[in-house]
Design a protein around this motif. Structure first.
Motif, PDB file in Angstrom:
ATOM      1  N   GLY A 397       0.600  -1.281  -0.164  1.00 27.81           N
ATOM      2  CA  GLY A 397      -0.089  -0.318  -0.139  1.00 27.81           C
ATOM      3  C   GLY A 397       0.626   1.392   0.191  1.00 27.81           C
ATOM      4  N   LEU A 398       1.803   1.213   0.836  1.00 22.49           N
ATOM      5  CA  LEU A 398       2.806   2.143   1.190  1.00 22.49           C
ATOM      6  C   LEU A 398       4.122   2.590  -0.357  1.00 22.49           C
ATOM      7  N   ARG A 399       3.871   1.470  -1.163  1.00 22.21           N
ATOM      8  CA  ARG A 399       4.571   1.640  -2.434  1.00 22.21           C
ATOM      9  C   ARG A 399       3.209   2.639  -3.251  1.00 22.21           C
ATOM     10  N   GLN A 400       2.104   1.611  -3.520  1.00 26.36           N
ATOM     11  CA  GLN A 400       1.440   2.265  -3.918  1.00 26.36           C
ATOM     12  C   GLN A 400       0.990   3.712  -4.174  1.00 26.36           C
ATOM     13  N   GLN A 401       0.770   4.583  -2.698  1.00 28.15           N
ATOM     14  CA  GLN A 401       1.034   5.678  -2.668  1.00 28.15           C
ATOM     15  C   GLN A 401       2.500   6.505  -3.090  1.00 28.15           C
ATOM     16  N   MET A 402       3.336   5.515  -2.867  1.00 26.75           N
ATOM     17  CA  MET A 402       5.031   6.262  -2.947  1.00 26.75           C
ATOM     18  C   MET A 402       4.984   7.024  -5.021  1.00 26.75           C
ATOM     19  N   ARG A 403       4.395   5.799  -5.350  1.00 32.45           N
ATOM     20  CA  ARG A 403       4.306   5.430  -6.909  1.00 32.45           C
ATOM     21  C   ARG A 403       3.508   6.876  -7.884  1.00 32.45           C
ATOM     22  N   ARG A 404       3.547   7.653  -6.697  1.00 34.17           N
ATOM     23  CA  ARG A 404       2.250   9.143  -6.870  1.00 34.17           C
ATOM     24  C   ARG A 404       3.379   9.903  -7.317  1.00 34.17           C
ATOM     25  N   TYR A 405       4.378  10.091  -6.191  1.00 29.82           N
ATOM     26  CA  TYR A 405       5.832  10.852  -6.340  1.00 29.82           C
ATOM     27  C   TYR A 405       6.552  10.184  -6.994  1.00 29.82           C
ATOM     28  N   ALA A 406       6.835   9.766  -7.603  1.00 28.53           N
ATOM     29  CA  ALA A 406       7.641   8.907  -8.457  1.00 28.53           C
ATOM     30  C   ALA A 406       9.072   9.630  -9.355  1.00 28.53           C
ATOM     31  N   SER A 407       8.198  10.829  -9.986  1.00 32.95           N
ATOM     32  CA  SER A 407       9.096  11.202 -11.384  1.00 32.95           C
ATOM     33  C   SER A 407       8.665  12.771 -10.950  1.00 32.95           C
ATOM     34  N   SER A 408       8.806  12.856  -9.867  1.00 35.91           N
ATOM     35  CA  SER A 408       9.180  13.850  -8.772  1.00 35.91           C
ATOM     36  C   SER A 408      10.140  14.615  -7.617  1.00 35.91           C
ATOM     37  N   VAL A 409      10.335  13.072  -7.019  1.00 39.39           N
ATOM     38  CA  VAL A 409      10.427  12.485  -5.613  1.00 39.39           C
ATOM     39  C   VAL A 409      11.922  11.618  -6.580  1.00 39.39           C
ATOM     40  N   PRO A 410      13.188  11.814  -6.446  1.00 37.40           N
ATOM     41  CA  PRO A 410      14.278  10.482  -6.066  1.00 37.40           C
ATOM     42  C   PRO A 410      13.625   9.783  -5.683  1.00 37.40           C
ATOM     43  N   GLU A 411      13.842  10.215  -4.487  1.00 39.74           N
ATOM     44  CA  GLU A 411      13.760   9.126  -3.107  1.00 39.74           C
ATOM     45  C   GLU A 411      12.895   8.084  -3.519  1.00 39.74           C
ATOM     46  N   ALA A 412      11.732   8.893  -3.757  1.00 36.25           N
ATOM     47  CA  ALA A 412      10.750   7.527  -3.531  1.00 36.25           C
ATOM     48  C   ALA A 412      10.553   6.930  -5.151  1.00 36.25           C
ATOM     49  N   ALA A 413      10.783   7.446  -6.005  1.00 35.61           N
ATOM     50  CA  ALA A 413      11.750   7.033  -7.449  1.00 35.61           C
ATOM     51  C   ALA A 413      12.465   5.380  -7.448  1.00 35.61           C
ATOM     52  N   GLN A 414      13.742   5.591  -6.466  1.00 38.94           N
ATOM     53  CA  GLN A 414      14.474   4.948  -6.325  1.00 38.94           C
ATOM     54  C   GLN A 414      13.357   3.830  -4.966  1.00 38.94           C
ATOM     55  N   PHE A 415      12.795   3.970  -3.760  1.00 33.19           N
ATOM     56  CA  PHE A 415      11.883   3.199  -3.068  1.00 33.19           C
ATOM     57  C   PHE A 415      11.310   2.434  -4.094  1.00 33.19           C
ATOM     58  N   VAL A 416      10.355   2.968  -4.895  1.00 32.88           N
ATOM     59  CA  VAL A 416       9.107   2.321  -6.463  1.00 32.88           C
ATOM     60  C   VAL A 416      10.096   1.192  -6.660  1.00 32.88           C
ATOM     61  N   GLU A 417      11.368   1.477  -7.657  1.00 30.71           N
ATOM     62  CA  GLU A 417      12.491   0.596  -8.047  1.00 30.71           C
ATOM     63  C   GLU A 417      13.210  -0.918  -6.931  1.00 30.71           C
ATOM     64  N   GLN A 418      13.399  -0.406  -6.157  1.00 28.68           N
ATOM     65  CA  GLN A 418      14.266  -1.129  -5.225  1.00 28.68           C
ATOM     66  C   GLN A 418      12.714  -2.322  -5.020  1.00 28.68           C
ATOM     67  N   THR A 419      11.096  -1.303  -4.331  1.00 27.09           N
ATOM     68  CA  THR A 419      10.585  -2.513  -4.651  1.00 27.09           C
ATOM     69  C   THR A 419      10.084  -3.506  -5.777  1.00 27.09           C
ATOM     70  N   ARG A 420      10.048  -2.569  -6.335  1.00 29.06           N
ATOM     71  CA  ARG A 420       9.787  -3.590  -8.383  1.00 29.06           C
ATOM     72  C   ARG A 420      10.724  -4.896  -7.924  1.00 29.06           C
ATOM     73  N   GLN A 421      11.498  -4.521  -7.920  1.00 29.83           N
ATOM     74  CA  GLN A 421      12.616  -5.667  -7.798  1.00 29.83           C
ATOM     75  C   GLN A 421      12.279  -6.899  -7.093  1.00 29.83           C
ATOM     76  N   THR A 422      12.008  -6.360  -5.742  1.00 26.72           N
ATOM     77  CA  THR A 422      12.061  -8.062  -4.816  1.00 26.72           C
ATOM     78  C   THR A 422      10.296  -8.565  -4.987  1.00 26.72           C
ATOM     79  N   GLY A 423      10.069  -7.713  -5.683  1.00 24.31           N
ATOM     80  CA  GLY A 423       8.391  -7.895  -5.852  1.00 24.31           C
ATOM     81  C   GLY A 423       7.533  -7.470  -4.593  1.00 24.31           C
ATOM     82  N   VAL A 424       7.595  -6.838  -4.619  1.00 24.67           N
ATOM     83  CA  VAL A 424       6.502  -6.046  -3.215  1.00 24.67           C
ATOM     84  C   VAL A 424       5.298  -5.560  -3.968  1.00 24.67           C
TER      85      VAL A 424
END
Length: 424
Positions: A397-424
């Protein structure tokens, strides 16, 4: 050579609760973790092992069987040939390990079944107080692992233990005094198994086990057990977004006479009610419950029951943070949760994931996306150590919320990518 049925393996299947098909599936899963690819084990292979048609399985089956059942080949009833040997397991391929970060913990839990002493519980004859004490000892043994492993790794072994206790209840004889103690011990185990199932995301199983625990509590006239189950049912209702129901159930726990007599339990109940009232927007009652939890906890002494061993000042502070978060006081929630994390003992690995997620959510809701993403990344890394579908759901759920900020906040994009690789 005459064929002799493998009664040892047959008994192990019963002890672990495996059907032939389920054991075959487990062998394939374990082999994939060990060798990087699954074997082609089927229920036919298992039937042949049990029937004694195969006295020494191929290594690709034998190694997974040892890992699953926690026994040597001979202890599983297999008969070695002169040339038979069991080589060391192969090194795990990195990709398989990455894809299954929690499977090792599942195997640890399976091995735990072998040391719980379940085979010392009789399934015939007369039960006495010594047997009751052996049953009571199961729950503390399970909870020594729960904080680190998570319920996903323990719910099956707890259910297996409960089945063994049911056999004793249904097939042994005992007096009236022992009967009451047996129901109390069985209810304690059922409530614990329900908690593990709840943490594992198996809510239907959890509900059934909680209902069984309530019934046992009534038969044993054990109000403490009933209050505990009511509290867990309230938590489950909150997880399912039934907040008003959670408050009503929690009130039933608080009002029991036995709970009022135990400061450990009452402190926890007040904390959980504070979160419940906060979620329905009742600020006054939420704050009142937090104050009562603090004053009640000051009256605790000695050691709590095994299932309450997580109740430390860190836990009370973290739950206070959860209440403030539900009230929309995100800055205060973040401060309290940070304090709880600083106070939390290393052994509480699952709770560290939980409160790291809570802090990330408080930061995000308070508008600090950058630090929220950093904290969420810590939680994602920690989550690989425990098996809790409940926490994985929060992380998703946190990842889904963080995706809204991935285009403007590098740390959010990094978290989204990190969790994508681990299958969350």
């Amino acid at each position: 050579m005459s064929r002799q049925r493998n009664t040892k393996l047959e008994a192990l299947l019963t002890e672990f609760g495996f059907t032939h098909a389920q054991l075959a599936d487990k062998v394939n899963e374990t082999a994939e973790d060990m060798f990087g690819k699954p074997t082609q084990c089927t229920d036919r292979h298992v039937r042949r092992w049990v029937a004694g048609e195969v006295q020494w399985p191929w290594v690709r089956y034998l190694l997974p069987l040892q890992e699953i059942l926690g026994r040597s080949p001979e202890a599983m009833g297999f008969v070695p040939r002169k040339s038979s040997r069991v080589p060391a397991p192969p090194r795990r391929p990195a990709t398989a390990k990455e894809q299954r970060p929690v499977r090792r913990r599942e195997f640890m839990a399976v091995g735990l079944a072998a040391v719980l002493g379940l085979d010392t519980i009789p399934d015939a004859g007369r039960l006495g107080t010594g047997d009751v004490e052996r049953i009571r000892a199961i729950v503390p043994a399970l909870y020594t692992h729960d904080h680190a492993l998570g319920g996903g790794a323990l719910h099956e072994v707890a259910a297996q233990a409960l089945r063994r206790v049911h056999q004793a209840l249904n097939h042994c004889t005992y007096g009236e005094r022992v009967e009451r103690a047996l129901y109390a011990a069985t209810g304690d185990l059922a409530a614990s198994a329900g908690w593990f199932a709840y943490d594992a995301g198996r809510q239907e199983d959890a509900t059934a086990l909680y209902n069984e625990a309530l019934q046992a509590g009534m038969l044993a006239r054990d109000g403490m057990l009933q209050a505990r189950v009511w509290s867990n049912l309230a938590m489950q209702a909150r997880l399912l977004d039934r907040d008003q129901e959670a408050v009503r159930i929690g009130r039933a726990a608080v009002e029991t006479r036995q709970a009022k007599a135990d400061p450990w339990l009452m402190a926890l109940l007040h904390c959980r009610q504070a979160v419940g009232y906060a979620r329905v927007g009742d600020r006054v009652r939420a704050e009142r419950c937090l104050a009562r939890a603090e004053t009640t906890y000051e009256r605790t002494e000695g050691e709590p029951a095994a299932w309450l061993s997580f109740l430390t000042p860190a836990e009370l502070t973290g739950l206070a943070g959860a209440a403030h978060q539900a009230l929309g006081r995100h800055k205060r929630a973040q401060e309290l949760t940070a304090t709880a994390l600083d106070m939390l003992e290393p052994r509480f690995e699952r709770n560290r994931v939980y409160y790291t997620l809570q802090r990330a959510q408080a930061l995000l809701d308070g508008g600090d996306v950058e630090h929220a993403a950093d904290e969420a990344g810590k939680a994602a890394a920690l989550a690989a150590r425990v098996h809790s579908d409940r926490l994985r759901g929060r992380l998703t759920g946190l990842r889904q919320q963080m995706r809204r900020y991935a285009s403007s906040v590098p740390e959010a994009a990094q978290f989204v990518e990190q969790t994508r690789q681990t299958g969350v």
